[in-house]
Every structure is written in structure tokens, then in C-alpha cells.
Design an enzyme around this catalytic site. Structure first.
Site, PDB file in Angstrom:
ATOM      1  N   ASP A 231       0.811  -1.230   0.000  1.00 54.11           N
ATOM      2  CA  ASP A 231       0.000   0.000   0.000  1.00 54.11           C
ATOM      3  C   ASP A 231       0.841   1.276   0.000  1.00 54.11           C
ATOM      4  O   ASP A 231       0.419   2.299   0.553  1.00 54.11           O
ATOM      5  CB  ASP A 231      -0.957   0.016   1.196  1.00 54.11           C
ATOM      6  CG  ASP A 231      -2.073  -1.027   1.065  1.00 54.11           C
ATOM      7  OD1 ASP A 231      -2.315  -1.491  -0.066  1.00 54.11           O
ATOM      8  OD2 ASP A 231      -2.684  -1.372   2.086  1.00 54.11           O
ATOM      9  N   HIS A 405      24.135 -14.517   7.391  1.00 52.37           N
ATOM     10  CA  HIS A 405      23.807 -13.951   6.078  1.00 52.37           C
ATOM     11  C   HIS A 405      23.483 -12.462   6.178  1.00 52.37           C
ATOM     12  O   HIS A 405      23.206 -11.816   5.163  1.00 52.37           O
ATOM     13  CB  HIS A 405      22.622 -14.729   5.484  1.00 52.37           C
ATOM     14  CG  HIS A 405      22.417 -14.516   4.027  1.00 52.37           C
ATOM     15  ND1 HIS A 405      21.257 -13.960   3.510  1.00 52.37           N
ATOM     16  CD2 HIS A 405      23.212 -14.779   2.960  1.00 52.37           C
ATOM     17  CE1 HIS A 405      21.347 -13.907   2.197  1.00 52.37           C
ATOM     18  NE2 HIS A 405      22.525 -14.381   1.838  1.00 52.37           N
ATOM     19  N   LYS A 407      23.747  -8.532   6.305  1.00 49.29           N
ATOM     20  CA  LYS A 407      24.626  -7.570   5.642  1.00 49.29           C
ATOM     21  C   LYS A 407      24.390  -6.213   6.303  1.00 49.29           C
ATOM     22  O   LYS A 407      23.369  -5.563   6.054  1.00 49.29           O
ATOM     23  CB  LYS A 407      24.318  -7.514   4.151  1.00 49.29           C
ATOM     24  CG  LYS A 407      24.342  -8.896   3.469  1.00 49.29           C
ATOM     25  CD  LYS A 407      23.167  -9.039   2.526  1.00 49.29           C
ATOM     26  CE  LYS A 407      22.867 -10.430   2.077  1.00 49.29           C
ATOM     27  NZ  LYS A 407      23.877 -11.291   1.625  1.00 49.29           N
ATOM     28  N   ASP A 412      30.460   4.403  13.973  1.00 52.23           N
ATOM     29  CA  ASP A 412      30.477   5.254  15.162  1.00 52.23           C
ATOM     30  C   ASP A 412      29.183   5.192  15.966  1.00 52.23           C
ATOM     31  O   ASP A 412      28.803   6.170  16.632  1.00 52.23           O
ATOM     32  CB  ASP A 412      30.776   6.708  14.776  1.00 52.23           C
ATOM     33  CG  ASP A 412      32.209   6.895  14.303  1.00 52.23           C
ATOM     34  OD1 ASP A 412      32.978   5.922  14.333  1.00 52.23           O
ATOM     35  OD2 ASP A 412      32.557   8.007  13.887  1.00 52.23           O
TER      36      ASP A 412
END
Length: 487
Positions: A231, A405, A407, A412
């Protein structure tokens, strides 16, 4: 007769060397990186015919004539849409942290869009929670659902998502599903595509793999995004494919896959929808019109606990090397800490140099990779980078709780990057990828907590012991390192 055979032999030899010279010239004029060019030239000279076939099939970023034409056209229209979005200044956060400012400036200049504010953001650390949330949101959908995944594998909770999607389509929700041909090969061999199409879902096989197309398009360019849009308001993206880990690659012996996904509510979902519409048009030639009116109904703003989010889309048709440049920018911007989680660590020379330089500058750099990987090539190639990283003071952790897996990058404790990009050449330079950037210390603390959980299940690589590893292992690592520009 002798003269005929002599002439024929000389013609064949001349043609052979002319072909090698032509491909060599083609490699050189493309102005690729020196390691990339040298790797291809050595392959061509050592295995001439196979090397030439491999280079013509895999050596150049070629999406195919029709898709390339569509991609160029789409980016022009997308740029116009993004420029129009700029007139709605209340959607943009004009204030960025010092750490985020260089990256946001880069992406605004190259992509035409800055960070969008007014988003609700949640990190999901288990596949069960992600899939159940997706099912719930699909059940509440009113107008449209768009999905793109590299892998959709039937079984378990993935089937619940498929059933919810078909039910939504039957009640009038417009559903589009874009799945990579190579990654979702098992899905397209089942009855699910026909069942979905019969329910009214537009199911498209992206970048079909075929021997007949091998010289017409580079076969290893893949649709690697993982996105759910509902939506124009709710979005999911991250590292997880549409799979139930209990049913996915159980035979590989690396344990269950561990992923990280983000669920977002807010205007950034519409921006992600523009990226999806581009992917859809590249593959089908059909245009998905963007929302005609950008108002508070289409792009609702939340004033409490809102997050500023930037979307980076990379791949054919998008600004060249944008994700590679973005990663270099944030790494060089780091001042105190840099934490990276990636399943495949085969960085470019520039990225490797940036990471090592950050550590030499005094930044506390930590990289978390899986101890056991589903790719033998990547497993050995990634280890070839360990020595240089360890020598610069980078801490490398090998995750032992399955195949990590996720990523993610945290800079900082403030700037978070979460998405589909692996630290390998394929993600950096070839595939269709997507990354979210969140400039917020609250999100940074949550991502830090998750990354520290990964580290608690990991083994720190000892630099001294690593330097004393067996000589035969070093030989294998260097052998696979040779192919790293091609992985």
C-alpha cells in the site's frame, strides 16, 4: 594439396591470434581495474578458447539491448519524479550528523534524493518473526502489494506467505511478484507459479537463464534485491530471501541461515516503490505509475520516534558504482568504531585499503563473517584477505551459530547501513541491490546490540595463529584470490 593445407593452417593460426588480440584489446579499452583486467587476461592466455567464451559471457556488464534501453529511459523518468519530490521539503531532514553528511551529499548529487524523515523503523532478527509480520501485513493490505526476491523456496512459513498473497489478490489487491530466474529456479519448477497466476497475481521470472541468451546478455547479472511493499506505506528489506530456514539448504552442512530484515512504515516506502517500478519496467516493459499526488495521505508523516532513512539502489540503469562509492565514503568517514557483518568477504582493492586505513587511523574495526560458508570459492578467497586485515589491526570474528547472512555496517554507533549488498564484486558492481541508510543513534544502538550478539557467538581470529597456518592453505587461498575480481 600441401599448399591448401598450409594456407588453411596459417589462416587458422592467424584467426586464432587475431581473436585473442581482439579480446585482449577489448579487455584493455574497458578501463577496468588492473586486478580485474589481469585476471581475465591470464585466464584467456592460459585457457584461450574457454577464456574467450567466458569473457564474452561474463566479462562485461551487459544487460541486453532491450533491457538496457528500458533502464536508460526509466532512470530519466525516475530522476524527474525525484526532482518533483524535492518540492515537498517537509519530507526531508535538512540536518544530518557529521558522520552521515558526506554520504547523504553523495547520494543526493548522484541519485537526486536525500534522506526522507517521518518513518517508523523496526529490525527483525529471526526469519519466523519476519515471515509472520509479512503475512499479517498482507492480510491487512487494501490496494497493492509488490515483492521482489532473489530466492523464493517453497516450504514451511514461505507457503503461508504465498497463501496470504493469493488470498489478497482474490479480494482485489493488485499483487506483483518479481523473482530472479537463477535464484528461484526451484520455485519455478513447482506448481506455485501457476497457482499464483490463477489467483490473479502477476508473477514474473526476472533475467531468465538460458544457453540461447548467453551471448545476448551477461548471465551472472542477477536481481538480488529483497523487498516487500504494501500500500505504498509499509516496506521490508534486508538480507533474507523468501525462505523458511528449516527447509532451506539443509544439505549444505552450514547450519540455518541467520538474517537481518527491516520493517518500515512511512514515506520511504513510496521511494522504494519507485525503485521497484523501475525493476518491473526493465523486465516487463510495463510501467507502474507513481502516486500522482504526494500528500500526507500518500506519504504519512509520524512526528514521534521517527527515523530519517536514505535508500541507495544499485545495479544496471542506476548511477554507476553508487554502492561502492557509498561504502568507501562511510568507511573513510568513520572516526571511532566500524562494525561490518557480511557472509561473503571478497572486497575490491579500494575497499580493502579503506578498511585497513580506518584501522591504522585508530578506528576500532570489527568484521563478522560465517565460519562455514555455502560457497567453497568464496570461503577460500575471503581468507586471502585476512592477513592484510589482521596486520592492520582489524578484528575478524568467525560466526559459529549458522551461516551468518546479515549484511550490515555500523559507523560510530550513529550511521547504520542495512540491505542486500555483500562485500564482493558481484554485489558492488553487477547485481540489482538495495541498501537502507539510517542516521539515528537509537537505531545504531539496536544494530550494535544485534551485531554484538553475533560476536558473542563467534570466534576471534588470532593473528599469530593465522600467520602460522599450513602452507598448503596459503596456496589455495592465493589461488582463489586470483579469481576474486570475478567472484
Amino acid at each position: 594439396m600441401i599448399t591448401f593445407y598450409t594456407i588453411t593452417n596459417w589462416l587458422l593460426i592467424f584467426s586464432y591470434w587475431l581473436l585473442i588480440a581482439g579480446v585482449t584489446l577489448r579487455v584493455l579499452i574497458k578501463r577496468r581495474s588492473v586486478p580485474f583486467a589481469m585476471a581475465w587476461l591470464l585466464i584467456i592466455y592460459i585457457l584461450p578458447l574457454l577464456g574467450i567464451i567466458a569473457y564474452l559471457s561474463l566479462g562485461e556488464l551487459y544487460l541486453g539491448k532491450l533491457r538496457t534501453k528500458r533502464a536508460r529511459t526509466i532512470w530519466l523518468s525516475t530522476s524527474i519524479w525525484l526532482r518533483n519530490l524535492k518540492s515537498h521539503q517537509d519530507f526531508y531532514d535538512k540536518q544530518n550528523s557529521d558522520i552521515a553528511q558526506p554520504l547523504f551529499q553523495l547520494c543526493e548529487k548522484r541519485q537526486g534524493i536525500a534522506g526522507v524523515k517521518g518513518n517508523q523503523f523496526e529490525l527483525l532478527t529471526t526469519s519466523n518473526s519476519t515471515l509472520k509480520n509479512v503475512v499479517q501485513d498482507i492480510q491487512l493490505a487494501l490496494n497493492n502489494i509488490e515483492m521482489v526476491f532473489y530466492i523464493w523456496q517453497p516450504g514451511g512459513l514461505a507457503d503461508d506467505v504465498a497463501k496470504a498473497l493469493m488470498a489478497a489478490s482474490r479480494r482485489g489487491v493488485h499483487c506483483r511478484l518479481l523473482l530472479d530466474s537463477a535464484g528461484s529456479v526451484e520455485f519455478f519448477r513447482t506448481d506455485w507459479p501457476n497457482l499464483m497466476r490463477n489467483a490473479g497475481i502477476d508473477v514474473v521470472e526476472a533475467l531468465p537463464v538460458s544457453l540461447l541468451r548467453i551471448f545476448l546478455r551477461r548471465m551472472d547479472i542477477r536481481q538480488h534485491r529483497k523487498v516487500v511493499l504494501i500500500d505504498n506505506h509499509i516496506a521490508y528489506t534486508g538480507s533474507m530471501n523468501l525462505v523458511d530456514p528449516l527447509f532451506f539448504k539443509q544439505e549444505s552442512g552450514v547450519g540455518q541461515w541467520v538474517d537481518l530484515m527491516a520493517r518500515i512504515e512511512g514515506p520511504i516506502a513510496t521511494v522504494m516503490g519507485i525503485i521497484y517500478s523501475g525493476d518491473w519496467e526493465i523486465e516487463t516493459g510495463k510501467h507502474i505509475p507513481p502516486p500522482s499526488v504526494l500528500n500526507h495521505t500518500t506519504l504519512p508523516l509520524k512526528k514521534t520516534n521517527d527515523h530519517t532513512i536514505l535508500v541507495i539502489a544499485s545495479g544496471p540503469g542506476f548511477p554507476k558504482e553508487i554502492i561502492h562509492q557509498s561504502l568507501l565514503t562511510v568507511i573513510y568517514s568513520s572516526k571511532k568504531t566500524l562494525i561490518i557483518t557480511t557472509p561473503y568477504l571478497v572486497p575490491s582493492d579500494n575497499l580493502l585499503h579503506a578498511i585497513c586505513t580506518a584501522s591504522y587511523r585508530g578506528v576500532d574495526v570489527k568484521i563478522v563473517v560465517p565460519r562455514h560458508n555455502d560457497s567453497i570459492l568464496v570461503r577460500w578467497a575471503s581468507r586471502a584477505f585476512f592477513s592484510e586485515l589482521l596486520e592492520s589491526g582489524v578484528k575478524i570474528y568467525q560466526f559459529e551459530g549458522g551461516l551468518l547472512h546479515s549484511k550490515s555496517i555500523l559507523v560510530d554507533g550513529q550511521l547504520s547501513l542495512i540491505g542486500t549488498v555483500n562485500l564482493d564484486m558481484r554485489s558492488l558492481l553487477l547485481n540489482f541491490e538495495i541498501t537502507l541508510v539510517i542516521d539515528d543513534d537509537k537505531c545504531g544502538r539496536e544494530l550494535s546490540r544485534i551485531q554484538n550478539e553475533y560476536i558473542s557467538q563467534s570466534r576471534l581470529v588470532d593473528a599469530l595463529l593465522w600467520s602460522q597456518r599450513a602452507y598448503w592453505k596459503r596456496i589455495i587461498e592465493r589461488l582463489f584470490y586470483f579469481f576474486s575480481p570475478l567472484l
